[in-house]
Structure formats: structure tokens, C-alpha cells
Design a protein around this motif. Structure first.
Motif, mmCIF file in Angstrom:
data_model
loop_
_atom_site.group_PDB
_atom_site.id
_atom_site.type_symbol
_atom_site.label_atom_id
_atom_site.label_comp_id
_atom_site.label_asym_id
_atom_site.label_seq_id
_atom_site.Cartn_x
_atom_site.Cartn_y
_atom_site.Cartn_z
ATOM 1 N N LYS A 113 0.834 -1.201 0.000
ATOM 2 C CA LYS A 113 0.000 0.000 0.000
ATOM 3 C C LYS A 113 0.872 1.255 0.000
ATOM 4 N N ILE A 114 1.928 1.227 0.800
ATOM 5 C CA ILE A 114 2.867 2.350 0.857
ATOM 6 C C ILE A 114 3.696 2.412 -0.421
ATOM 7 N N LEU A 115 4.146 1.245 -0.870
ATOM 8 C CA LEU A 115 4.970 1.163 -2.078
ATOM 9 C C LEU A 115 4.259 1.777 -3.270
ATOM 10 N N MET A 116 2.990 1.444 -3.458
ATOM 11 C CA MET A 116 2.280 1.926 -4.633
ATOM 12 C C MET A 116 2.128 3.445 -4.629
ATOM 13 N N LYS A 117 1.996 4.033 -3.452
ATOM 14 C CA LYS A 117 1.970 5.495 -3.382
ATOM 15 C C LYS A 117 3.323 6.059 -3.804
ATOM 16 N N ASP A 118 4.391 5.409 -3.338
ATOM 17 C CA ASP A 118 5.739 5.851 -3.715
ATOM 18 C C ASP A 118 5.966 5.723 -5.215
ATOM 19 N N TYR B 115 13.518 0.545 -4.154
ATOM 20 C CA TYR B 115 14.016 1.272 -2.994
ATOM 21 C C TYR B 115 15.551 1.358 -2.968
ATOM 22 N N LYS B 116 16.232 0.298 -3.329
ATOM 23 C CA LYS B 116 17.702 0.329 -3.302
ATOM 24 C C LYS B 116 18.263 1.312 -4.326
ATOM 25 N N ASN B 117 17.707 1.296 -5.526
ATOM 26 C CA ASN B 117 18.209 2.200 -6.561
ATOM 27 C C ASN B 117 17.828 3.652 -6.291
ATOM 28 N N ALA B 118 16.684 3.859 -5.677
ATOM 29 C CA ALA B 118 16.298 5.225 -5.298
ATOM 30 C C ALA B 118 17.251 5.768 -4.237
ATOM 31 N N ILE B 119 17.569 4.939 -3.258
ATOM 32 C CA ILE B 119 18.484 5.350 -2.179
ATOM 33 C C ILE B 119 19.882 5.642 -2.707
ATOM 34 N N ALA B 120 20.295 4.891 -3.714
ATOM 35 C CA ALA B 120 21.671 4.998 -4.220
ATOM 36 C C ALA B 120 21.881 6.149 -5.213
ATOM 37 N N ASP B 121 20.824 6.786 -5.674
ATOM 38 C CA ASP B 121 20.948 7.814 -6.717
ATOM 39 C C ASP B 121 20.566 9.185 -6.152
ATOM 40 N N GLU B 122 21.535 10.074 -6.039
ATOM 41 C CA GLU B 122 21.296 11.397 -5.454
ATOM 42 C C GLU B 122 20.315 12.223 -6.284
ATOM 43 N N LYS B 123 20.371 12.081 -7.595
ATOM 44 C CA LYS B 123 19.461 12.837 -8.463
ATOM 45 C C LYS B 123 18.013 12.392 -8.229
ATOM 46 N N LYS C 185 15.131 10.122 1.962
ATOM 47 C CA LYS C 185 16.007 8.952 2.018
ATOM 48 C C LYS C 185 15.679 8.101 3.243
ATOM 49 N N GLU C 186 15.393 8.765 4.342
ATOM 50 C CA GLU C 186 15.057 8.031 5.566
ATOM 51 C C GLU C 186 13.805 7.178 5.368
ATOM 52 N N LYS C 187 12.799 7.742 4.699
ATOM 53 C CA LYS C 187 11.567 6.990 4.440
ATOM 54 C C LYS C 187 11.835 5.815 3.504
ATOM 55 N N LEU C 188 12.663 6.057 2.505
ATOM 56 C CA LEU C 188 13.002 4.982 1.567
ATOM 57 C C LEU C 188 13.699 3.833 2.285
ATOM 58 N N GLU C 189 14.592 4.162 3.203
ATOM 59 C CA GLU C 189 15.310 3.128 3.962
ATOM 60 C C GLU C 189 14.356 2.352 4.874
ATOM 61 N N GLN C 190 13.421 3.066 5.456
ATOM 62 C CA GLN C 190 12.433 2.403 6.315
ATOM 63 C C GLN C 190 11.563 1.440 5.503
ATOM 64 N N ARG C 191 11.198 1.871 4.305
ATOM 65 C CA ARG C 191 10.335 1.038 3.470
ATOM 66 C C ARG C 191 11.098 -0.135 2.861
ATOM 67 N N LEU C 192 12.374 0.076 2.604
ATOM 68 C CA LEU C 192 13.209 -1.044 2.158
ATOM 69 C C LEU C 192 13.276 -2.104 3.263
ATOM 70 N N ALA C 193 13.390 -1.660 4.507
ATOM 71 C CA ALA C 193 13.413 -2.592 5.637
ATOM 72 C C ALA C 193 12.106 -3.374 5.718
ATOM 73 N N MET C 194 10.991 -2.736 5.365
ATOM 74 C CA MET C 194 9.700 -3.422 5.363
ATOM 75 C C MET C 194 9.667 -4.504 4.284
ATOM 76 N N VAL C 195 10.216 -4.188 3.118
ATOM 77 C CA VAL C 195 10.285 -5.179 2.042
ATOM 78 C C VAL C 195 11.154 -6.356 2.472
ATOM 79 N N GLU C 196 12.262 -6.065 3.121
ATOM 80 C CA GLU C 196 13.164 -7.122 3.591
ATOM 81 C C GLU C 196 12.490 -7.979 4.661
#
Length: 217
Positions: A80-85, A124-132, A144-155
Motif C-alpha cells: 500500500k505504501i509502495l504503490m503510493k511511492d 528502494y535500493k536504486n532510489a536510495i543509491a541515486d542522489e538525483k 532517504k530516511e523513508k526509503l530506507e524504512q520502506r526497504l526494511a519493510m520489504v526485507e
């Protein structure tokens, strides 16, 4: 055979085996046809083994269902969160073909467990790794913090899937073990019940004590 049918069959066999052990007259009659107390106790041992393995099978499937529910619930919550992202990313990066490729946000989303985990992890990994990309997503409140939190949810979903697969394997193994034990019991019971019908054909009340109803002629 479904569990309810197995429950009923085990109950029927238990009556047929235990009642002769408790009834001396019945035990004597059956003993004349090879089913003395020792033979009946052997059948009882087969019955107890099958019952034990049947209970184990139910337990393992209960654990599998619990693991499946936890995994699917966490996946639904995360998706649900992913699809909004993903939707926000498509808007903010609509002119960035390379970003769309990197985040794998083209076309329809994957629905299988493995496909969903792989695609979500890439996002999430590629979004976190790309500054642009990070800079663009921040405009939509995706930090970035939200992306890392959501990556942890996927994991976490991936970890729960691993547990679910383990429980599924154990449940299937328990079913195979139960079925083999049940087959051995049924082989013994089939011979026993056929001989009992012959041995007690002149004593229908004894058959009834064993839970055997003679078919009407």
C-alpha cells in the motif's frame, strides 16, 4: 483424504480395536481367528502411531497458515505504501527515462511473491543509491530516511516468506509421514475387520460392540 474423514476413520478404528481388548468374550472369539490380545495390541500401537502423526500434521499446517497470514498481511501493508511511492515517482520523474528504468516503474507491477520482493527491492535500493532521484523524490515528501524504512519493510516481507516456505515444507513432510503411517494402519485394519465379520457373523451384537454395522440383506 481430508482431515475430517481421517478423524472419523481413526475414531472408527479405535472403537473396533479397543473394545475387544476390554471385552473378554469378544477377545476370546477373535483370538480363535488369530486376533489375540497381542495382535490387538499391535493394531492399537499402529493406531496410536497414526493418531500421533495426524496431530503432528495438523500442528504443522496450523503453523504454516499462521506464517502465511503474517507474511501476506505485512506484504499488503507494505505494498500500500509502495504503490503510493511508485505513483509519486512516476509523476516526479516522468521525463527521466533512465530513472524509470532504474526504479523499474514501467508497466504493471509484479504480483508473485518473488517478483514483488525483487521489484520492490530494486525500487528502494536504486532510489536510495541515486542522489538525483533522491532530490526529485524529496519534492514529494519521499526522503532517504523513508526509503530506507520502506526497504526494511520489504526485507521483512522476504524474511517472513522464507519462514512461510519453511513451514510449508514441514507441513508437506508431516503429511507424507502421516499418510504412510495411516496406510500401514489401514492395511492391518482391512484384514482385521474382514476376519472379524466372519468370526462374529453369528454374533451380530459383538460386531456392534466393535462399531461394525452389518449390512442388511
Amino acid at each position: 483424504m481430508m482431515n475430517q474423514a481421517i478423524d472419523a476413520t481413526l475414531f472408527k478404528i479405535e472403537m473396533a480395536v479397543t473394545n475387544p481388548i476390554k471385552n473378554n468374550s469378544l477377545k476370546t472369539l477373535l483370538g480363535e481367528f488369530g486376533y489375540d490380545e497381542e495382535s490387538l495390541n499391535h493394531g492399537l500401537a499402529l493406531l496410536e502411531d497414526a493418531k500421533s502423526k495426524h496431530l503432528k500434521q495438523k500442528k504443522e499446517y496450523g503453523e504454516q497458515y499462521d506464517a502465511t497470514d503474517k507474511m501476506t498481511q505485512k506484504m499488503a501493508e507494505t505494498n500500500k505504501i509502495l504503490m503510493k511511492d511508485v505513483k509519486i515517482s512516476r509523476i516526479l520523474l516522468q521525463k527521466e527515462r533512465g530513472a524509470w528504468e532504474a526504479l523499474d516503474i514501467k508497466g504493471r507491477r509484479k504480483k508473485t511473491y518473488y517478483g514483488w520482493i525483487e521489484q520492490s527491492t530494486v525500487f528502494y535500493k536504486n532510489a536510495i543509491a541515486d542522489e538525483k532521484i533522491l532530490s526529485q523524490l524529496a519534492k514529494g515528501g519521499i526522503t532517504k530516511e523513508k526509503l530506507e524504512q520502506r526497504l526494511a519493510m520489504v526485507e521483512e516481507v522476504a524474511s517472513l516468506l522464507a519462514i512461510q516456505l519453511k513451514e510449508k515444507g514441514e507441513a508437506q513432510e508431516a503429511t507424507q509421514i502421516r499418510d504412510k503411517s495411516f496406510e500401514v494402519l489401514m492395511d492391518w485394519y482391512s484384514d482385521f475387520i474382514q476376519i472379524a465379520r466372519v468370526a462374529l457373523e453369528d454374533n451380530p451384537q459383538m460386531l456392534e460392540i466393535m462399531g461394525i454395522v452389518q449390512p442388511s440383506e
